[in-house]
Design a protein around this motif. Structure first.
Motif, PDB file in Angstrom:
ATOM      1  N   ILE A   1       6.105  -6.508  -6.768  1.00 54.95           N
ATOM      2  CA  ILE A   1       6.420  -5.599  -7.870  1.00 54.95           C
ATOM      3  C   ILE A   1       6.517  -6.362  -9.192  1.00 54.95           C
ATOM      4  N   ALA A   2       7.125  -7.542  -9.177  1.00 60.21           N
ATOM      5  CA  ALA A   2       7.212  -8.343 -10.401  1.00 60.21           C
ATOM      6  C   ALA A   2       5.817  -8.764 -10.871  1.00 60.21           C
ATOM      7  N   SER A   3       4.956  -9.140  -9.951  1.00 63.63           N
ATOM      8  CA  SER A   3       3.592  -9.511 -10.347  1.00 63.63           C
ATOM      9  C   SER A   3       2.795  -8.278 -10.773  1.00 63.63           C
ATOM     10  N   LEU A   4       3.084  -7.135 -10.186  1.00 69.55           N
ATOM     11  CA  LEU A   4       2.431  -5.896 -10.608  1.00 69.55           C
ATOM     12  C   LEU A   4       2.781  -5.570 -12.058  1.00 69.55           C
ATOM     13  N   LEU A   5       4.037  -5.746 -12.426  1.00 69.14           N
ATOM     14  CA  LEU A   5       4.435  -5.548 -13.829  1.00 69.14           C
ATOM     15  C   LEU A   5       3.638  -6.469 -14.745  1.00 69.14           C
ATOM     16  N   TYR A   6       3.491  -7.714 -14.331  1.00 60.67           N
ATOM     17  CA  TYR A   6       2.740  -8.694 -15.115  1.00 60.67           C
ATOM     18  C   TYR A   6       1.305  -8.207 -15.356  1.00 60.67           C
ATOM     19  N   PHE A   7       0.634  -7.792 -14.296  1.00 59.45           N
ATOM     20  CA  PHE A   7      -0.763  -7.356 -14.436  1.00 59.45           C
ATOM     21  C   PHE A   7      -0.876  -6.021 -15.170  1.00 59.45           C
ATOM     22  N   GLN A   8       0.012  -5.093 -14.871  1.00 56.34           N
ATOM     23  CA  GLN A   8      -0.051  -3.760 -15.478  1.00 56.34           C
ATOM     24  C   GLN A   8       0.231  -3.797 -16.974  1.00 56.34           C
ATOM     25  N   LEU A   9       1.112  -4.698 -17.383  1.00 57.04           N
ATOM     26  CA  LEU A   9       1.536  -4.752 -18.785  1.00 57.04           C
ATOM     27  C   LEU A   9       0.906  -5.911 -19.549  1.00 57.04           C
ATOM     28  N   ASP A  10      -0.222  -6.430 -19.046  1.00 58.29           N
ATOM     29  CA  ASP A  10      -1.003  -7.463 -19.734  1.00 58.29           C
ATOM     30  C   ASP A  10      -0.182  -8.730 -19.982  1.00 58.29           C
TER      31      ASP A  10
ATOM     32  N   LYS B   1      -4.954  -6.517  -8.290  1.00 56.06           N
ATOM     33  CA  LYS B   1      -4.791  -7.881  -8.804  1.00 56.06           C
ATOM     34  C   LYS B   1      -3.493  -8.500  -8.293  1.00 56.06           C
ATOM     35  N   ALA B   2      -2.415  -7.723  -8.303  1.00 56.42           N
ATOM     36  CA  ALA B   2      -1.123  -8.226  -7.819  1.00 56.42           C
ATOM     37  C   ALA B   2      -1.186  -8.529  -6.324  1.00 56.42           C
ATOM     38  N   LEU B   3      -1.776  -7.637  -5.561  1.00 56.98           N
ATOM     39  CA  LEU B   3      -1.897  -7.852  -4.118  1.00 56.98           C
ATOM     40  C   LEU B   3      -2.783  -9.059  -3.816  1.00 56.98           C
ATOM     41  N   SER B   4      -3.888  -9.165  -4.515  1.00 59.40           N
ATOM     42  CA  SER B   4      -4.797 -10.290  -4.320  1.00 59.40           C
ATOM     43  C   SER B   4      -4.112 -11.610  -4.660  1.00 59.40           C
ATOM     44  N   TRP B   5      -3.329 -11.619  -5.741  1.00 56.85           N
ATOM     45  CA  TRP B   5      -2.608 -12.832  -6.103  1.00 56.85           C
ATOM     46  C   TRP B   5      -1.608 -13.211  -5.010  1.00 56.85           C
ATOM     47  N   ILE B   6      -0.851 -12.227  -4.541  1.00 58.15           N
ATOM     48  CA  ILE B   6       0.141 -12.480  -3.481  1.00 58.15           C
ATOM     49  C   ILE B   6      -0.535 -13.052  -2.235  1.00 58.15           C
ATOM     50  N   LEU B   7      -1.658 -12.477  -1.854  1.00 57.01           N
ATOM     51  CA  LEU B   7      -2.330 -12.885  -0.614  1.00 57.01           C
ATOM     52  C   LEU B   7      -3.093 -14.197  -0.739  1.00 57.01           C
TER      53      LEU B   7
ATOM     54  N   VAL C   1       0.841  -1.201   0.000  1.00 56.21           N
ATOM     55  CA  VAL C   1       0.000   0.000   0.000  1.00 56.21           C
ATOM     56  C   VAL C   1       0.871   1.244   0.000  1.00 56.21           C
ATOM     57  N   SER C   2       2.019   1.190   0.677  1.00 60.84           N
ATOM     58  CA  SER C   2       2.900   2.365   0.673  1.00 60.84           C
ATOM     59  C   SER C   2       3.481   2.609  -0.724  1.00 60.84           C
ATOM     60  N   ILE C   3       3.626   1.568  -1.525  1.00 59.81           N
ATOM     61  CA  ILE C   3       4.127   1.722  -2.892  1.00 59.81           C
ATOM     62  C   ILE C   3       2.998   2.076  -3.850  1.00 59.81           C
ATOM     63  N   SER C   4       1.897   1.358  -3.763  1.00 61.71           N
ATOM     64  CA  SER C   4       0.812   1.502  -4.739  1.00 61.71           C
ATOM     65  C   SER C   4      -0.308   2.423  -4.287  1.00 61.71           C
ATOM     66  N   GLY C   5      -0.273   2.836  -3.043  1.00 59.22           N
ATOM     67  CA  GLY C   5      -1.315   3.720  -2.533  1.00 59.22           C
ATOM     68  C   GLY C   5      -2.677   3.037  -2.523  1.00 59.22           C
ATOM     69  N   GLU C   6      -3.709   3.842  -2.633  1.00 57.16           N
ATOM     70  CA  GLU C   6      -5.078   3.345  -2.560  1.00 57.16           C
ATOM     71  C   GLU C   6      -5.426   2.399  -3.708  1.00 57.16           C
ATOM     72  N   LYS C   7      -4.690   2.473  -4.803  1.00 60.46           N
ATOM     73  CA  LYS C   7      -4.981   1.597  -5.947  1.00 60.46           C
ATOM     74  C   LYS C   7      -4.846   0.126  -5.565  1.00 60.46           C
ATOM     75  N   ALA C   8      -4.008  -0.175  -4.578  1.00 58.41           N
ATOM     76  CA  ALA C   8      -3.853  -1.558  -4.128  1.00 58.41           C
ATOM     77  C   ALA C   8      -5.153  -2.091  -3.537  1.00 58.41           C
ATOM     78  N   LEU C   9      -6.019  -1.190  -3.123  1.00 56.20           N
ATOM     79  CA  LEU C   9      -7.281  -1.588  -2.493  1.00 56.20           C
ATOM     80  C   LEU C   9      -8.489  -1.442  -3.412  1.00 56.20           C
ATOM     81  N   GLN C  10      -8.277  -0.935  -4.619  1.00 58.61           N
ATOM     82  CA  GLN C  10      -9.379  -0.710  -5.565  1.00 58.61           C
ATOM     83  C   GLN C  10      -9.517  -1.885  -6.517  1.00 58.61           C
ATOM     84  N   ASP C  11     -10.690  -2.537  -6.473  1.00 59.35           N
ATOM     85  CA  ASP C  11     -10.961  -3.670  -7.367  1.00 59.35           C
ATOM     86  C   ASP C  11     -10.673  -3.324  -8.816  1.00 59.35           C
TER      87      ASP C  11
END
Length: 80
Positions: free
Chosen positions: A46-55, A21-27, A5-15
């Motif tokens: 962060i690696a999974s965030l790249l995966y989701f962000q870049l399709d 998606k990255a946070l949900s996958w990790i958890l 959340v400190s890296i992604s802010g509120e977006k980490a909590l927005q469906d």
């Protein structure tokens, strides 16, 4: 999850966002289920965030992503 959340802010909590998606996958789905104290957790997020962000689902080679493999072994990722 505080560090994500400190890296992604509120977006980490927005469906629907790549961050969520990255946070949900990790958890919920990550076979590694790293401890919140594990220094690799943030790197893996962060690696999974790249995966989701870049399709990543549609990349020509997404070998290793979202598997039990160490994130440093995912295609295109280099860890130092």
């Amino acid at each position: 999850t505080n560090s994500t959340v400190s890296i992604s802010g509120e977006k980490a909590l927005q469906d629907g966002t790549a961050q969520h998606k990255a946070l949900s996958w990790i958890l919920n789905e990550d076979p590694q289920q790293l401890s919140p104290c594990d220094p690799r957790l943030l790197q893996r997020y962060i690696a999974s965030l790249l995966y989701f962000q870049l399709d990543g689902e549609n990349w020509l080679d997404n070998s290793g992503y979202r598997t039990s493999a160490n994130e440093c072994e995912w295609f295109g990722i280099t860890c130092g």
